[in-house]
Motif scaffolding. Structure first.
Motif, PDB file in Angstrom:
ATOM      1  N   GLY A   1       2.773  -6.277  -7.323  1.00  0.00           N
ATOM      2  CA  GLY A   1       1.479  -5.634  -7.122  1.00  0.00           C
ATOM      3  C   GLY A   1       1.386  -4.225  -7.664  1.00  0.00           C
ATOM      4  N   SER A   2       1.223  -3.274  -6.769  1.00  0.00           N
ATOM      5  CA  SER A   2       1.039  -1.876  -7.144  1.00  0.00           C
ATOM      6  C   SER A   2       2.318  -1.206  -7.645  1.00  0.00           C
ATOM      7  CB  SER A   2       0.506  -1.077  -5.941  1.00  0.00           C
ATOM      8  OG  SER A   2      -0.750  -1.563  -5.531  1.00  0.00           O
ATOM      9  N   ASN A   3       3.462  -1.844  -7.443  1.00  0.00           N
ATOM     10  CA  ASN A   3       4.743  -1.235  -7.818  1.00  0.00           C
ATOM     11  C   ASN A   3       5.053  -1.526  -9.288  1.00  0.00           C
ATOM     12  OD1 ASN A   3       7.271  -0.131  -7.925  1.00  0.00           O
ATOM     13  ND2 ASN A   3       8.234  -1.585  -6.523  1.00  0.00           N
TER      14      ASN A   3
ATOM     15  N   PHE B   1     -12.947  -3.749  -5.604  1.00  0.00           N
ATOM     16  CA  PHE B   1     -12.740  -2.410  -6.162  1.00  0.00           C
ATOM     17  C   PHE B   1     -11.786  -1.564  -5.314  1.00  0.00           C
ATOM     18  CE2 PHE B   1     -16.968  -1.928  -8.727  1.00  0.00           C
ATOM     19  CZ  PHE B   1     -16.661  -3.091  -9.414  1.00  0.00           C
ATOM     20  N   THR B   2     -11.710  -1.865  -4.025  1.00  0.00           N
ATOM     21  CA  THR B   2     -10.847  -1.060  -3.149  1.00  0.00           C
ATOM     22  C   THR B   2      -9.367  -1.359  -3.363  1.00  0.00           C
ATOM     23  OG1 THR B   2     -10.998  -2.670  -1.344  1.00  0.00           O
ATOM     24  CG2 THR B   2     -12.625  -0.884  -1.370  1.00  0.00           C
ATOM     25  N   THR B   3      -9.055  -2.442  -4.081  1.00  0.00           N
ATOM     26  CA  THR B   3      -7.635  -2.779  -4.280  1.00  0.00           C
ATOM     27  C   THR B   3      -7.250  -2.993  -5.733  1.00  0.00           C
ATOM     28  OG1 THR B   3      -8.137  -5.108  -3.775  1.00  0.00           O
ATOM     29  CG2 THR B   3      -7.262  -3.757  -1.993  1.00  0.00           C
ATOM     30  N   PHE B   4      -8.217  -3.040  -6.690  1.00  0.00           N
ATOM     31  CA  PHE B   4      -7.706  -3.089  -8.060  1.00  0.00           C
ATOM     32  C   PHE B   4      -7.817  -1.742  -8.746  1.00  0.00           C
ATOM     33  CE2 PHE B   4     -11.604  -2.937 -10.175  1.00  0.00           C
ATOM     34  CZ  PHE B   4     -12.225  -4.120 -10.494  1.00  0.00           C
TER      35      PHE B   4
ATOM     36  N   VAL C   1      -2.654   3.101  -1.072  1.00  0.00           N
ATOM     37  CA  VAL C   1      -1.512   3.526  -1.889  1.00  0.00           C
ATOM     38  C   VAL C   1      -1.908   4.709  -2.766  1.00  0.00           C
ATOM     39  CG1 VAL C   1       0.100   2.828  -3.703  1.00  0.00           C
ATOM     40  CG2 VAL C   1      -0.485   1.226  -1.881  1.00  0.00           C
ATOM     41  N   LEU C   2      -3.108   4.668  -3.325  1.00  0.00           N
ATOM     42  CA  LEU C   2      -3.569   5.770  -4.170  1.00  0.00           C
ATOM     43  C   LEU C   2      -3.679   7.071  -3.387  1.00  0.00           C
ATOM     44  CD1 LEU C   2      -6.348   4.124  -6.398  1.00  0.00           C
ATOM     45  CD2 LEU C   2      -3.979   4.646  -6.995  1.00  0.00           C
ATOM     46  N   MET C   3      -4.142   6.985  -2.153  1.00  0.00           N
ATOM     47  CA  MET C   3      -4.248   8.199  -1.339  1.00  0.00           C
ATOM     48  C   MET C   3      -2.865   8.790  -1.059  1.00  0.00           C
ATOM     49  SD  MET C   3      -7.435   8.864  -0.953  1.00  0.00           S
ATOM     50  CE  MET C   3      -8.081   9.631   0.533  1.00  0.00           C
TER      51      MET C   3
END
Length: 768
Positions: free
Chosen positions: A291-293, A560-563, A569-571
């Motif tokens: 995912g985000s990693n 939009f809140t997760t892609f 994570v962004l915060m």
């Protein structure tokens, strides 16, 4: 060329009024082009040269120059002035009358009923019908004014729109006009294959207008301006989010990665076909298991020096690329993988990997699966990709920041692997800014529908026989919608400013840009999710009907809140950036930084226990920009100092850095929120400082005051806990907010009209 001596043939003159009107809004839409081409081919009186001239001037990628457009206008004025009075009933007739004056052929067919009908069909397609339209459009074209929605408003929506559009006004106007075309008309499409084909066709139409290439250099069909691309993306998001995301994947993620991570050889080979959408591609970064990693993605790109090739491989099922837009329509992927050269892993790099042949068949070693139906965005063809030892040439490595030389050795202009990784990702940060803009555009669409409906819908009367009350006159309605509208305005200017900063940022500035982009993307998309739900509720049962857009906006924008990064994570990334910068200041400035740090702590203690500061409820003080700036700054700085102290305490207790981070995680998110709220306020103040005095600026100043006080009041618990304010002060702030809401109530119609969203784009039955 003098107007009195022009060389236009009678055949060209017959269609010149229609061509002038077709280009008068700087846009010739797909429907207009299709009909005009068909009619031109059918007109028997046109010569081969006439048809070539007319077809040449219907190419949206090569519109008439300003000088030619002005020449057309002068010719029309000169020629129409020579005609007998009463001969200008329609554009079609005007063109035919002018052509007859110049025709020397006795067999000319300018009076033929089929000819007249063909020209009238074009005229109807362009939407001009009456003599009044004719007079207005020939002699007064170019005036773009929005009729005020509310006579009691104190400013002009057209002037506010000009401020909102800024330096990208011309591009945004063209896109708005284009989206009115029936070709882009939206409807509920339940079958995903049909929806995807429609989205693909609209994406191709945008490419035909030249919009796909905007950010690319001129030699490859663009204008080299990322800001223009962002303006298009933001405006598309008012309309259809599937189209917006498809557009972004093809031209922003796929093409943008080639542009920013590739070198001249890649630009020369790929950018022009990408911008024209003749080469469809996808951005293969996210993996199922990571995912985000991004740093720990498991797909490998192993260099084989004996064959001068790179082997792309998915080591197991969970390392497959996930949620990949354009996967079903595309033929090439930019694959992010661990680059292994000579047995050494050099970290994440991007490689161009073809996965379909020209006939559309999958190549050997490639597996593609459809993600199927999603909660929304079903016009985007998301899929999963796996690679089984797929071999590509070494030249397919996008080698701006990492390359393999002729001897098979890895080289990079950035020696530090971590810095290289973040530099590569930083080159792609524009995507996050665009997603934030799109989220805010969706919120503005929802607000426009809800507020316009609330201004006309009536419910309940004070007494029997009296008129029912307009929804927007209920305080509960005002308190639900006005803060959201104000926040959309504030976010708009913050995002636009950040976009412009990004387009000219140096490498040294890019790290701060990344932090701002991460936080604004998170704030704007969370704001979108909250706003769409609230707007739906304020429209009652009508808001629940698909015909009124909320269902699609809600479903399409939720992702939009997760892609482009999970918001939470962004915060945390925002907070890490602030802590890193704080730590770096100690390293760079030594004793000076330490003294400043201690001075900040002492200043905070003084402020905390200053009774005048904590209890001051004077209106002049509470409305003061100095108070707003100091209160927002105090919260951010105190949180930063508090977290840094907590971190040091945990590290002294022999907690590892990761464990210390976990213990401070919630505090970090709160810090990031404080930072972004203050950032939005600061950017709005900068924007206001650049504006000339006007009624529009006055309203924006009032909304800026509201925004600052709302942020402070919304976090009043923190301010009360830290003794920065007393209860009497937060109560006074609440009273001022109530007063500002009443002040903004008469402006609401004009404020949403100023977004410039057409009725065709809103497409909500509730407003008809």
């Amino acid at each position: 060329m003098a107007v009195t001596n022009h060389t236009l043939s009678p055949g060209v003159l017959s269609l010149l009024p229609l061509f002038y009107i077709g280009w008068s809004d700087s846009v010739l839409s797909p429907s207009e082009m299709t009909l005009i081409h068909q009619k031109i081919s059918d007109l028997v009186f046109l010569t081969k040269e006439d048809k070539a001239y007319l077809i040449r001037h219907t190419d949206p990628r090569n519109p008439p120059s300003d000088s030619m457009f002005k020449e057309w206008l002068e010719v029309l004025r000169y020629e129409s002035a020579k005609l007998p009075q009463g001969s200008k009933q329609t554009l079609s007739q005007l063109g035919l009358d002018i052509a007859k004056v110049h025709s020397t052929s006795k067999s000319a067919t300018f009076d033929d009923p089929e000819t007249i009908k063909a020209l009238m069909d074009i005229e109807k397609e362009l939407g001009v019908y009456t003599e009044e339209d004719l007079h207005s459009m020939i002699f007064q074209l170019g005036a773009r004014h929005i009729t005020p929605a509310s006579k009691s408003a104190t400013f002009d929506a057209s002037k506010m729109l000009h401020l909102l559009d800024g330096k990208r006004a011309d591009t945004k106007h063209k896109v708005r006009q284009l989206l009115k075309d029936p070709f882009f008309a939206m409807g509920t499409v339940r079958e995903k294959e049909q929806h995807r084909l429609k989205t693909l066709a609209m994406t191709q139409a945008l490419a035909d207008q030249g919009y796909g290439s905007m950010a690319y250099p001129e030699p490859y069909g663009g204008v080299g301006d990322m800001g223009e691309y962002m303006a298009i993306f933001e405006t598309l998001a008012y309309h259809d989010l599937s189209l917006t995301i498809k557009f972004g994947v093809q031209f922003g993620l796929f093409g943008g990665t080639i542009h920013r991570l590739g070198t001249e050889k890649h630009h020369r080979r790929y950018l022009e076909p990408t911008g024209k959408a003749t080469l469809l591609g996808c951005f293969a970064m996210t993996e199922t298991g990571h995912g985000s990693n991004v740093k720990d993605l498991e797909t490998t790109a192993t260099y084989d020096h004996t064959t001068q090739s790179i082997i792309i491989h998915t080591p197991h099922e969970g390392a497959g690329k996930e949620y990949i837009g354009n996967a079903l329509h595309g033929s090439m992927a930019v694959v992010f993988a661990q680059l292994i050269v000579g047995g050494i892993n050099h970290g994440i790099h991007a490689v161009m990997v073809p996965y379909r042949d020209p006939s559309g068949q999958l190549l050997d070693g490639i597996t593609v699966k459809d993600c199927g139906y999603k909660m929304g965005l079903n016009g985007v063809d998301n899929g999963r990709l796996w690679f089984d030892r797929v071999v590509v040439p070494k030249e397919n490595l996008l080698n701006q920041y990492g390359d393999i030389d002729d001897n098979g050795h890895y080289t990079s202009p950035i020696e530090n692997p971590n810095k290289r990784f973040f530099t590569m990702l930083g080159a792609l940060v524009g995507g996050r800014i665009c997603v934030g803009m799109a989220g805010n555009s969706a919120a503005k669409t929802a607000l426009t529908i809800a507020i316009q409906y609330g201004l006309k819908r009536r419910q309940f009367a004070p007494k029997d026989g009296e008129p029912e009350t307009i929804l927007m006159d209920y305080p509960t309605h005002q308190h639900r919608l006005i803060p959201l509208l104000v926040k959309s305005y504030m976010l708009h200017f913050a995002l636009v400013n950040l976009g412009e900063q990004y387009t000219v940022a140096t490498e040294e500035e890019m790290r701060k840009i990344e932090t701002k982009a991460a936080g604004l993307k998170a704030m704007a998309t969370w704001h979108c999710t909250n706003t769409v739900q609230t707007c739906r509720e304020t429209c009652g049962g009508k808001g629940y009907l698909s015909e009124n857009r909320f269902a699609d906006i809600k479903a399409d924008s939720d992702i939009f809140t997760t892609f482009e990064g999970d918001n939470t994570v962004l915060m945390q990334l925002v907070a890490k950036g602030l802590l890193t910068e704080f730590k770096q200041s100690f390293h760079d400035e030594g004793f000076v930084a330490v003294m400043r740090y201690l001075g900040s702590k002492i200043g905070n203690v003084i402020a905390e226990y200053n009774p005048y500061t904590t209890r001051n409820t004077e209106v002049e003080h509470l409305l003061s920009a100095d108070f707003h700036a100091e209160a927002l700054k105090y919260r951010e700085k105190k949180m930063l100092l508090s977290i840094s102290d907590r971190m040091r305490t945990y590290l002294k207790k022999r907690f590892g850095p990761y464990e210390a981070f976990l213990k401070c995680q919630m505090h970090m998110v709160a810090l990031a929120n404080a930072y972004i709220e203050r950032l939005v306020y600061r950017e709005m103040i900068k924007t206001l400082d650049r504006m000339e005095e006007s009624a529009e600026k006055e309203i924006l100043q009032k909304m800026t005051t509201f925004y600052a006080l709302y942020c402070i009041y919304d976090d009043k618990g923190w301010y009360l806990e830290t003794d920065y304010m007393d209860g009497v002060k937060t109560k006074a702030i609440r009273r001022i907010l109530n007063k500002l809401i009443q002040d903004l109530r008469p402006e609401l119609g004009e404020l949403v009209t100023a977004f410039g969203i057409s009725a065709e784009t809103l497409n909500a039955d509730i407003l008809r």
